[in-house]
Design an enzyme around this catalytic site. Sequence first.
Site, PDB file in Angstrom:
ATOM      1  N   CYS A 160       0.872  -1.177   0.000  1.00 61.89           N
ATOM      2  CA  CYS A 160       0.000   0.000   0.000  1.00 61.89           C
ATOM      3  C   CYS A 160       0.908   1.226   0.000  1.00 61.89           C
ATOM      4  CB  CYS A 160      -0.879  -0.051   1.245  1.00 61.89           C
ATOM      5  SG  CYS A 160      -1.772   1.451   1.637  1.00 61.89           S
ATOM      6  N   HIS A 161       0.387   2.339  -0.476  1.00 64.21           N
ATOM      7  CA  HIS A 161       1.216   3.547  -0.580  1.00 64.21           C
ATOM      8  C   HIS A 161       1.802   3.966   0.764  1.00 64.21           C
ATOM      9  CE1 HIS A 161       2.147   7.811  -1.277  1.00 64.21           C
ATOM     10  NE2 HIS A 161       2.638   7.290  -2.381  1.00 64.21           N
ATOM     11  N   THR A 162       1.082   3.695   1.852  1.00 68.69           N
ATOM     12  CA  THR A 162       1.562   4.077   3.191  1.00 68.69           C
ATOM     13  C   THR A 162       2.884   3.381   3.540  1.00 68.69           C
ATOM     14  OG1 THR A 162      -0.733   4.370   3.809  1.00 68.69           O
ATOM     15  CG2 THR A 162       0.836   4.258   5.608  1.00 68.69           C
ATOM     16  N   HIS A 216       1.047  -3.848   5.905  1.00 70.12           N
ATOM     17  CA  HIS A 216      -0.147  -3.774   6.759  1.00 70.12           C
ATOM     18  C   HIS A 216      -1.409  -4.251   6.051  1.00 70.12           C
ATOM     19  CE1 HIS A 216      -0.031   0.002   4.578  1.00 70.12           C
ATOM     20  NE2 HIS A 216      -1.336   0.085   4.763  1.00 70.12           N
ATOM     21  N   GLU A 217      -1.302  -4.581   4.758  1.00 70.31           N
ATOM     22  CA  GLU A 217      -2.468  -5.136   4.068  1.00 70.31           C
ATOM     23  C   GLU A 217      -2.192  -6.610   3.904  1.00 70.31           C
ATOM     24  OE1 GLU A 217      -4.325  -2.021   0.914  1.00 70.31           O
ATOM     25  OE2 GLU A 217      -3.776  -3.949   0.080  1.00 70.31           O
ATOM     26  N   CYS A 259     -10.599  -1.998  20.722  1.00 70.04           N
ATOM     27  CA  CYS A 259     -10.451  -2.683  22.013  1.00 70.04           C
ATOM     28  C   CYS A 259     -11.798  -3.162  22.541  1.00 70.04           C
ATOM     29  CB  CYS A 259      -9.764  -1.766  23.022  1.00 70.04           C
ATOM     30  SG  CYS A 259     -10.826  -0.443  23.680  1.00 70.04           S
ATOM     31  N   CYS A 283     -13.326   1.124  25.096  1.00 70.86           N
ATOM     32  CA  CYS A 283     -13.191   2.579  25.285  1.00 70.86           C
ATOM     33  C   CYS A 283     -14.447   3.306  24.780  1.00 70.86           C
ATOM     34  CB  CYS A 283     -11.945   3.084  24.560  1.00 70.86           C
ATOM     35  SG  CYS A 283     -12.113   3.103  22.764  1.00 70.86           S
ATOM     36  N   CYS A 324     -14.970   2.894  21.018  1.00 73.59           N
ATOM     37  CA  CYS A 324     -15.450   1.564  20.622  1.00 73.59           C
ATOM     38  C   CYS A 324     -16.906   1.373  21.030  1.00 73.59           C
ATOM     39  CB  CYS A 324     -14.572   0.476  21.238  1.00 73.59           C
ATOM     40  SG  CYS A 324     -12.951   0.372  20.434  1.00 73.59           S
ATOM     41  N   CYS A 384     -10.579   4.097  18.098  1.00 72.86           N
ATOM     42  CA  CYS A 384     -10.281   3.480  19.400  1.00 72.86           C
ATOM     43  C   CYS A 384      -9.161   4.216  20.135  1.00 72.86           C
ATOM     44  CB  CYS A 384      -9.885   2.029  19.176  1.00 72.86           C
ATOM     45  SG  CYS A 384      -9.344   1.169  20.654  1.00 72.86           S
ATOM     46  N   ARG A 426      -5.902   2.964  18.118  1.00 73.13           N
ATOM     47  CA  ARG A 426      -5.983   3.700  16.845  1.00 73.13           C
ATOM     48  C   ARG A 426      -4.592   3.798  16.215  1.00 73.13           C
ATOM     49  NH1 ARG A 426      -7.634   9.906  18.139  1.00 73.13           N
ATOM     50  NH2 ARG A 426      -9.180   8.823  19.380  1.00 73.13           N
ATOM     51  N   CYS A 441      -7.001  -2.834   4.104  1.00 73.55           N
ATOM     52  CA  CYS A 441      -6.665  -1.393   4.190  1.00 73.55           C
ATOM     53  C   CYS A 441      -7.379  -0.566   3.120  1.00 73.55           C
ATOM     54  CB  CYS A 441      -5.158  -1.156   4.151  1.00 73.55           C
ATOM     55  SG  CYS A 441      -4.732   0.596   4.086  1.00 73.55           S
ATOM     56  N   ARG A 487      -2.998  -2.961  -7.168  1.00 76.35           N
ATOM     57  CA  ARG A 487      -2.510  -3.740  -6.043  1.00 76.35           C
ATOM     58  C   ARG A 487      -1.674  -4.916  -6.549  1.00 76.35           C
ATOM     59  NH1 ARG A 487      -2.850  -0.101  -3.065  1.00 76.35           N
ATOM     60  NH2 ARG A 487      -3.855  -0.032  -1.026  1.00 76.35           N
TER      61      ARG A 487
END
Length: 345
Positions: free
Chosen positions: A13-15, A35-36, A65, A68, A71, A79, A83, A143, A338
Amino acid sequence: MEVRLKILYTSLCHTDVYFWEAKGQNPLFPRIYGHEAGGIVESVGEGVTDLEPGDHVLPIFTGECKECAHCKSEESNMCDLLRINTDRGVMLSDGKSRFSIKGQPIYHFLGTSTFSEYTVVHVGCVAKINPLAPLDKVCVISCGISTGLGAMVNVAKPPKGSTVAVFGLGAVGLSAAEGARIAGASRIIGVDLNPNRFQEAKKFGVTEFVNPKDHNKPVQEVIAEMTNGGVDRSVECTGNVDAMISAFECVHDGWGVAVLVGVPHKDAVFKTHPINLLNERTLKGTFFGNYKPRSDIPSVVEKYMNKELEVEKFITHQVPFSEINKAFDYMLKGEGLRCIIRMEE
Ligand SMILES: [Zn+2]
Ligand SMILES: [Zn+2]
Protein backbone atom coordinates in the site's frame (compact mmCIF):
# COMPACT_ATOMS: atom_id res chain seq x y z
CA MET A 1 -3.72 -10.01 24.39
CA GLU A 2 -1.40 -10.92 21.50
CA VAL A 3 -1.81 -13.24 18.57
CA ARG A 4 0.86 -14.79 16.37
CA LEU A 5 -0.18 -14.93 12.73
CA LYS A 6 1.16 -16.90 9.81
CA ILE A 7 0.89 -14.45 6.95
CA LEU A 8 -0.03 -16.10 3.64
CA TYR A 9 -0.59 -13.08 1.39
CA THR A 10 0.21 -9.43 1.78
CA SER A 11 0.05 -6.48 -0.57
CA LEU A 12 1.85 -3.20 -0.86
CA CYS A 13 0.00 0.00 0.00
CA HIS A 14 1.22 3.55 -0.58
CA THR A 15 1.56 4.08 3.19
CA ASP A 16 4.31 1.43 3.34
CA VAL A 17 6.28 3.27 0.66
CA TYR A 18 5.72 6.64 2.35
CA PHE A 19 7.16 5.45 5.67
CA TRP A 20 9.90 3.40 4.00
CA GLU A 21 11.08 6.58 2.28
CA ALA A 22 10.90 8.27 5.73
CA LYS A 23 10.27 11.70 4.28
CA GLY A 24 9.01 14.18 6.86
CA GLN A 25 8.78 11.72 9.74
CA ASN A 26 11.06 10.39 12.44
CA PRO A 27 12.74 7.41 10.85
CA LEU A 28 12.55 4.21 12.90
CA PHE A 29 14.79 1.45 11.55
CA PRO A 30 15.25 -1.42 11.15
CA ARG A 31 11.56 -1.99 10.74
CA ILE A 32 9.29 -4.59 9.10
CA TYR A 33 6.70 -2.89 6.89
CA GLY A 34 3.43 -4.22 5.54
CA HIS A 35 -0.15 -3.77 6.76
CA GLU A 36 -2.47 -5.14 4.07
CA ALA A 37 -2.57 -8.89 4.51
CA GLY A 38 -4.39 -12.12 5.11
CA GLY A 39 -3.27 -15.00 7.28
CA ILE A 40 -4.05 -17.72 9.79
CA VAL A 41 -3.80 -17.62 13.58
CA GLU A 42 -0.80 -19.75 14.60
CA SER A 43 -1.09 -19.31 18.37
CA VAL A 44 -2.71 -17.00 20.89
CA GLY A 45 -1.38 -15.38 24.04
CA GLU A 46 -2.85 -14.95 27.51
CA GLY A 47 -6.15 -13.13 27.63
CA VAL A 48 -7.20 -13.93 24.05
CA THR A 49 -10.61 -15.59 24.12
CA ASP A 50 -12.21 -14.88 20.75
CA LEU A 51 -9.53 -16.29 18.44
CA GLU A 52 -7.95 -19.70 18.19
CA PRO A 53 -5.26 -21.37 16.08
CA GLY A 54 -6.49 -21.97 12.55
CA ASP A 55 -8.81 -18.96 12.36
CA HIS A 56 -8.59 -17.02 9.08
CA VAL A 57 -7.92 -13.36 9.75
CA LEU A 58 -7.04 -9.97 8.32
CA PRO A 59 -4.62 -7.93 10.46
CA ILE A 60 -5.68 -4.26 10.56
CA PHE A 61 -3.43 -1.21 11.03
CA THR A 62 -5.89 0.33 13.49
CA GLY A 63 -7.72 -1.46 16.26
CA GLU A 64 -10.85 -1.96 18.29
CA CYS A 65 -10.45 -2.68 22.01
CA LYS A 66 -14.27 -2.89 22.42
CA GLU A 67 -14.05 -1.11 25.79
CA CYS A 68 -13.19 2.58 25.29
CA ALA A 69 -15.66 5.40 24.65
CA HIS A 70 -14.94 5.32 20.90
CA CYS A 71 -15.45 1.56 20.62
CA LYS A 72 -18.70 1.88 22.58
CA SER A 73 -19.92 4.71 20.34
CA GLU A 74 -21.86 3.66 17.28
CA GLU A 75 -20.44 6.65 15.43
CA SER A 76 -16.68 6.32 15.97
CA ASN A 77 -13.96 3.85 14.99
CA MET A 78 -11.14 5.88 16.56
CA CYS A 79 -10.28 3.48 19.40
CA ASP A 80 -8.40 5.22 22.23
CA LEU A 81 -6.10 2.28 22.86
CA LEU A 82 -5.40 0.94 19.38
CA ARG A 83 -5.98 3.70 16.84
CA ILE A 84 -3.29 4.00 14.18
CA ASN A 85 0.12 5.00 15.53
CA THR A 86 2.81 5.42 12.90
CA ASP A 87 5.61 6.17 15.38
CA ARG A 88 5.23 3.21 17.71
CA GLY A 89 7.44 0.29 16.76
CA VAL A 90 6.80 -1.92 19.79
CA MET A 91 3.98 -3.88 21.43
CA LEU A 92 1.72 -2.12 23.93
CA SER A 93 1.96 -4.67 26.75
CA ASP A 94 5.67 -4.33 27.49
CA GLY A 95 6.99 -1.68 25.10
CA LYS A 96 9.18 -4.27 23.36
CA SER A 97 9.42 -5.66 19.85
CA ARG A 98 8.65 -9.29 19.03
CA PHE A 99 11.22 -9.30 16.21
CA SER A 100 14.98 -9.32 16.60
CA ILE A 101 18.15 -10.00 14.71
CA LYS A 102 21.37 -10.94 16.54
CA GLY A 103 19.88 -9.70 19.80
CA GLN A 104 18.93 -6.29 18.37
CA PRO A 105 15.25 -5.32 18.01
CA ILE A 106 13.57 -4.95 14.63
CA TYR A 107 10.65 -2.57 15.03
CA HIS A 108 7.00 -3.17 14.16
CA PHE A 109 5.05 -1.01 11.70
CA LEU A 110 1.40 0.03 12.29
CA GLY A 111 1.09 -2.86 14.73
CA THR A 112 0.97 -5.30 11.82
CA SER A 113 4.38 -5.83 10.07
CA THR A 114 3.04 -8.22 7.48
CA PHE A 115 6.13 -8.43 5.22
CA SER A 116 7.09 -11.42 7.31
CA GLU A 117 6.12 -15.09 7.34
CA TYR A 118 5.04 -14.70 10.98
CA THR A 119 4.06 -11.62 12.92
CA VAL A 120 2.65 -10.78 16.35
CA VAL A 121 -0.38 -8.48 16.52
CA HIS A 122 -2.63 -7.17 19.32
CA VAL A 123 -5.92 -9.12 19.31
CA GLY A 124 -7.79 -5.82 18.87
CA CYS A 125 -6.17 -5.41 15.44
CA VAL A 126 -7.31 -8.76 14.06
CA ALA A 127 -10.54 -9.28 12.09
CA LYS A 128 -11.72 -12.90 12.05
CA ILE A 129 -13.23 -13.65 8.65
CA ASN A 130 -15.10 -16.38 6.80
CA PRO A 131 -12.62 -19.28 6.38
CA LEU A 132 -14.00 -19.92 2.88
CA ALA A 133 -12.88 -16.47 1.66
CA PRO A 134 -9.77 -16.70 -0.57
CA LEU A 135 -7.04 -14.90 1.36
CA ASP A 136 -5.12 -14.05 -1.83
CA LYS A 137 -8.08 -11.85 -2.83
CA VAL A 138 -9.63 -10.56 0.39
CA CYS A 139 -6.28 -9.47 1.86
CA VAL A 140 -6.78 -6.16 0.00
CA ILE A 141 -9.86 -5.50 2.15
CA SER A 142 -7.64 -4.94 5.21
CA CYS A 143 -6.67 -1.39 4.19
CA GLY A 144 -7.19 0.54 0.95
CA ILE A 145 -10.38 -1.05 -0.33
CA SER A 146 -12.23 -0.63 2.95
CA THR A 147 -11.01 2.95 3.33
CA GLY A 148 -12.55 4.10 0.04
CA LEU A 149 -15.57 1.80 0.10
CA GLY A 150 -16.52 2.80 3.66
CA ALA A 151 -16.03 6.52 2.95
CA MET A 152 -18.68 6.17 0.25
CA VAL A 153 -21.18 3.68 1.70
CA ASN A 154 -20.87 4.54 5.41
CA VAL A 155 -20.19 8.27 5.34
CA ALA A 156 -21.17 9.88 2.00
CA LYS A 157 -24.16 7.50 1.65
CA PRO A 158 -25.22 8.43 -1.88
CA PRO A 159 -28.92 7.85 -2.50
CA LYS A 160 -29.84 5.54 -5.39
CA GLY A 161 -29.71 7.39 -8.71
CA SER A 162 -27.47 10.17 -7.39
CA THR A 163 -24.48 11.86 -8.99
CA VAL A 164 -21.12 11.37 -7.31
CA ALA A 165 -17.61 12.77 -7.85
CA VAL A 166 -14.45 10.92 -6.82
CA PHE A 167 -11.18 12.87 -6.61
CA GLY A 168 -8.11 10.69 -7.17
CA LEU A 169 -8.40 7.40 -9.06
CA GLY A 170 -5.86 5.25 -7.23
CA ALA A 171 -6.94 2.15 -5.30
CA VAL A 172 -8.71 4.13 -2.57
CA GLY A 173 -10.57 6.41 -5.01
CA LEU A 174 -11.58 3.46 -7.18
CA SER A 175 -12.90 1.64 -4.12
CA ALA A 176 -14.97 4.76 -3.37
CA ALA A 177 -16.27 4.52 -6.97
CA GLU A 178 -17.01 0.83 -6.35
CA GLY A 179 -19.01 1.92 -3.27
CA ALA A 180 -20.97 4.41 -5.40
CA ARG A 181 -21.68 1.67 -7.95
CA ILE A 182 -22.91 -0.65 -5.17
CA ALA A 183 -25.07 2.17 -3.74
CA GLY A 184 -26.70 2.61 -7.16
CA ALA A 185 -25.32 6.02 -8.13
CA SER A 186 -26.25 6.79 -11.73
CA ARG A 187 -23.35 9.12 -12.59
CA ILE A 188 -19.84 8.71 -11.19
CA ILE A 189 -17.44 11.47 -12.20
CA GLY A 190 -13.75 10.62 -11.78
CA VAL A 191 -11.28 13.47 -11.31
CA ASP A 192 -7.55 12.87 -11.78
CA LEU A 193 -4.51 14.64 -13.23
CA ASN A 194 -3.32 11.42 -14.89
CA PRO A 195 -5.36 10.57 -18.03
CA ASN A 196 -3.90 7.02 -18.04
CA ARG A 197 -6.12 6.23 -15.07
CA PHE A 198 -9.35 6.90 -16.92
CA GLN A 199 -9.41 3.68 -18.94
CA GLU A 200 -8.92 1.53 -15.84
CA ALA A 201 -11.53 3.53 -13.90
CA LYS A 202 -14.30 2.52 -16.33
CA LYS A 203 -14.14 -0.99 -14.83
CA PHE A 204 -15.13 0.54 -11.51
CA GLY A 205 -18.28 2.17 -12.79
CA VAL A 206 -16.80 5.62 -13.38
CA THR A 207 -18.97 7.12 -16.14
CA GLU A 208 -17.29 10.48 -16.83
CA PHE A 209 -13.83 11.93 -16.42
CA VAL A 210 -12.51 15.35 -15.63
CA ASN A 211 -8.85 16.24 -15.82
CA PRO A 212 -8.37 19.62 -14.09
CA LYS A 213 -5.42 20.27 -16.43
CA ASP A 214 -7.80 20.35 -19.42
CA HIS A 215 -9.69 23.39 -18.12
CA ASN A 216 -8.78 27.00 -17.47
CA LYS A 217 -11.23 27.39 -14.61
CA PRO A 218 -11.51 25.68 -11.21
CA VAL A 219 -12.63 22.08 -11.47
CA GLN A 220 -15.53 22.72 -9.08
CA GLU A 221 -16.98 25.12 -11.66
CA VAL A 222 -16.54 22.54 -14.43
CA ILE A 223 -18.36 19.93 -12.34
CA ALA A 224 -21.14 22.36 -11.37
CA GLU A 225 -21.77 23.02 -15.08
CA MET A 226 -21.83 19.31 -15.89
CA THR A 227 -24.34 18.56 -13.13
CA ASN A 228 -26.72 21.48 -13.10
CA GLY A 229 -25.34 23.00 -9.90
CA GLY A 230 -23.17 20.33 -8.33
CA VAL A 231 -22.90 16.67 -7.43
CA ASP A 232 -24.94 15.06 -4.64
CA ARG A 233 -21.85 13.51 -3.03
CA SER A 234 -18.10 13.81 -3.45
CA VAL A 235 -15.21 11.84 -1.94
CA GLU A 236 -11.63 13.17 -1.95
CA CYS A 237 -8.87 10.55 -2.00
CA THR A 238 -5.70 12.44 -2.97
CA GLY A 239 -4.61 14.30 0.17
CA ASN A 240 -4.00 17.44 -1.91
CA VAL A 241 -5.62 20.36 -0.10
CA ASP A 242 -6.69 22.12 -3.31
CA ALA A 243 -8.46 18.92 -4.39
CA MET A 244 -10.13 18.83 -0.98
CA ILE A 245 -11.45 22.36 -1.42
CA SER A 246 -12.68 21.52 -4.95
CA ALA A 247 -14.33 18.34 -3.66
CA PHE A 248 -16.25 20.39 -1.12
CA GLU A 249 -17.15 23.29 -3.40
CA CYS A 250 -18.40 20.98 -6.19
CA VAL A 251 -21.29 19.57 -4.14
CA HIS A 252 -24.80 20.88 -4.70
CA ASP A 253 -26.18 23.42 -2.23
CA GLY A 254 -29.12 22.30 -0.15
CA TRP A 255 -28.02 18.67 0.25
CA GLY A 256 -24.51 17.99 -1.05
CA VAL A 257 -22.07 16.08 1.15
CA ALA A 258 -18.28 16.02 0.67
CA VAL A 259 -16.10 13.46 2.46
CA LEU A 260 -12.34 13.87 2.91
CA VAL A 261 -10.25 10.69 2.96
CA GLY A 262 -6.75 11.62 1.68
CA VAL A 263 -4.07 12.52 4.23
CA PRO A 264 -2.90 16.12 3.73
CA HIS A 265 0.55 17.64 4.20
CA LYS A 266 1.02 18.60 7.86
CA ASP A 267 1.08 22.35 7.10
CA ALA A 268 -1.94 22.34 4.76
CA VAL A 269 -4.86 24.67 5.53
CA PHE A 270 -8.39 24.15 4.21
CA LYS A 271 -9.97 27.45 3.12
CA THR A 272 -13.47 28.03 1.86
CA HIS A 273 -16.07 30.75 2.23
CA PRO A 274 -18.43 29.98 5.16
CA ILE A 275 -21.39 30.75 2.89
CA ASN A 276 -20.67 27.42 1.17
CA LEU A 277 -21.63 25.71 4.44
CA LEU A 278 -24.52 28.07 5.24
CA ASN A 279 -25.99 27.13 1.86
CA GLU A 280 -26.46 23.63 3.30
CA ARG A 281 -23.43 21.82 2.04
CA THR A 282 -21.88 19.35 4.46
CA LEU A 283 -18.16 18.70 4.87
CA LYS A 284 -17.06 15.50 6.61
CA GLY A 285 -13.89 13.55 7.11
CA THR A 286 -13.41 9.89 7.79
CA PHE A 287 -10.78 7.41 8.86
CA PHE A 288 -10.70 3.80 7.56
CA GLY A 289 -14.15 4.25 6.06
CA ASN A 290 -15.68 4.50 9.55
CA TYR A 291 -15.32 0.72 9.85
CA LYS A 292 -14.57 -0.85 13.24
CA PRO A 293 -11.93 -3.46 12.43
CA ARG A 294 -13.25 -6.44 14.40
CA SER A 295 -16.98 -5.72 14.27
CA ASP A 296 -17.33 -4.53 10.67
CA ILE A 297 -14.54 -5.88 8.43
CA PRO A 298 -15.87 -9.48 8.45
CA SER A 299 -19.05 -8.12 6.83
CA VAL A 300 -17.04 -6.42 4.07
CA VAL A 301 -15.52 -9.84 3.30
CA GLU A 302 -19.09 -11.20 3.16
CA LYS A 303 -19.98 -8.49 0.62
CA TYR A 304 -17.22 -9.99 -1.55
CA MET A 305 -18.41 -13.55 -0.89
CA ASN A 306 -21.96 -12.74 -1.99
CA LYS A 307 -20.60 -11.02 -5.13
CA GLU A 308 -21.76 -7.54 -4.21
CA LEU A 309 -18.20 -6.20 -3.92
CA GLU A 310 -15.66 -7.02 -6.64
CA VAL A 311 -12.06 -7.12 -5.44
CA GLU A 312 -10.33 -8.99 -8.30
CA LYS A 313 -10.25 -5.86 -10.45
CA PHE A 314 -8.02 -4.14 -7.86
CA ILE A 315 -5.40 -6.90 -8.15
CA THR A 316 -3.16 -6.16 -11.12
CA HIS A 317 0.06 -7.98 -10.16
CA GLN A 318 1.26 -10.98 -8.14
CA VAL A 319 4.80 -11.82 -7.04
CA PRO A 320 6.46 -14.27 -4.62
CA PHE A 321 7.87 -12.77 -1.39
CA SER A 322 11.42 -13.11 -2.75
CA GLU A 323 10.48 -10.58 -5.47
CA ILE A 324 8.75 -8.07 -3.18
CA ASN A 325 10.92 -5.26 -4.57
CA LYS A 326 9.02 -5.59 -7.85
CA ALA A 327 5.88 -4.53 -5.97
CA PHE A 328 7.71 -1.34 -4.92
CA ASP A 329 8.77 -0.76 -8.55
CA TYR A 330 5.18 -1.06 -9.80
CA MET A 331 3.95 1.38 -7.17
CA LEU A 332 6.74 3.90 -7.73
CA LYS A 333 6.03 3.83 -11.48
CA GLY A 334 2.29 4.17 -10.83
CA GLU A 335 1.64 0.85 -12.62
CA GLY A 336 -1.50 -1.03 -11.66
CA LEU A 337 -3.39 -0.92 -8.38
CA ARG A 338 -2.51 -3.74 -6.04
CA CYS A 339 0.33 -6.26 -6.18
CA ILE A 340 -0.28 -9.40 -4.12
CA ILE A 341 2.85 -10.82 -2.50
CA ARG A 342 2.64 -14.53 -1.69
CA MET A 343 4.70 -15.66 1.27
CA GLU A 344 5.07 -19.25 0.00
CA GLU A 345 6.95 -19.58 -3.28
ZN1 LIG B 1 -2.72 0.99 3.56
ZN1 LIG C 1 -11.30 1.08 21.90
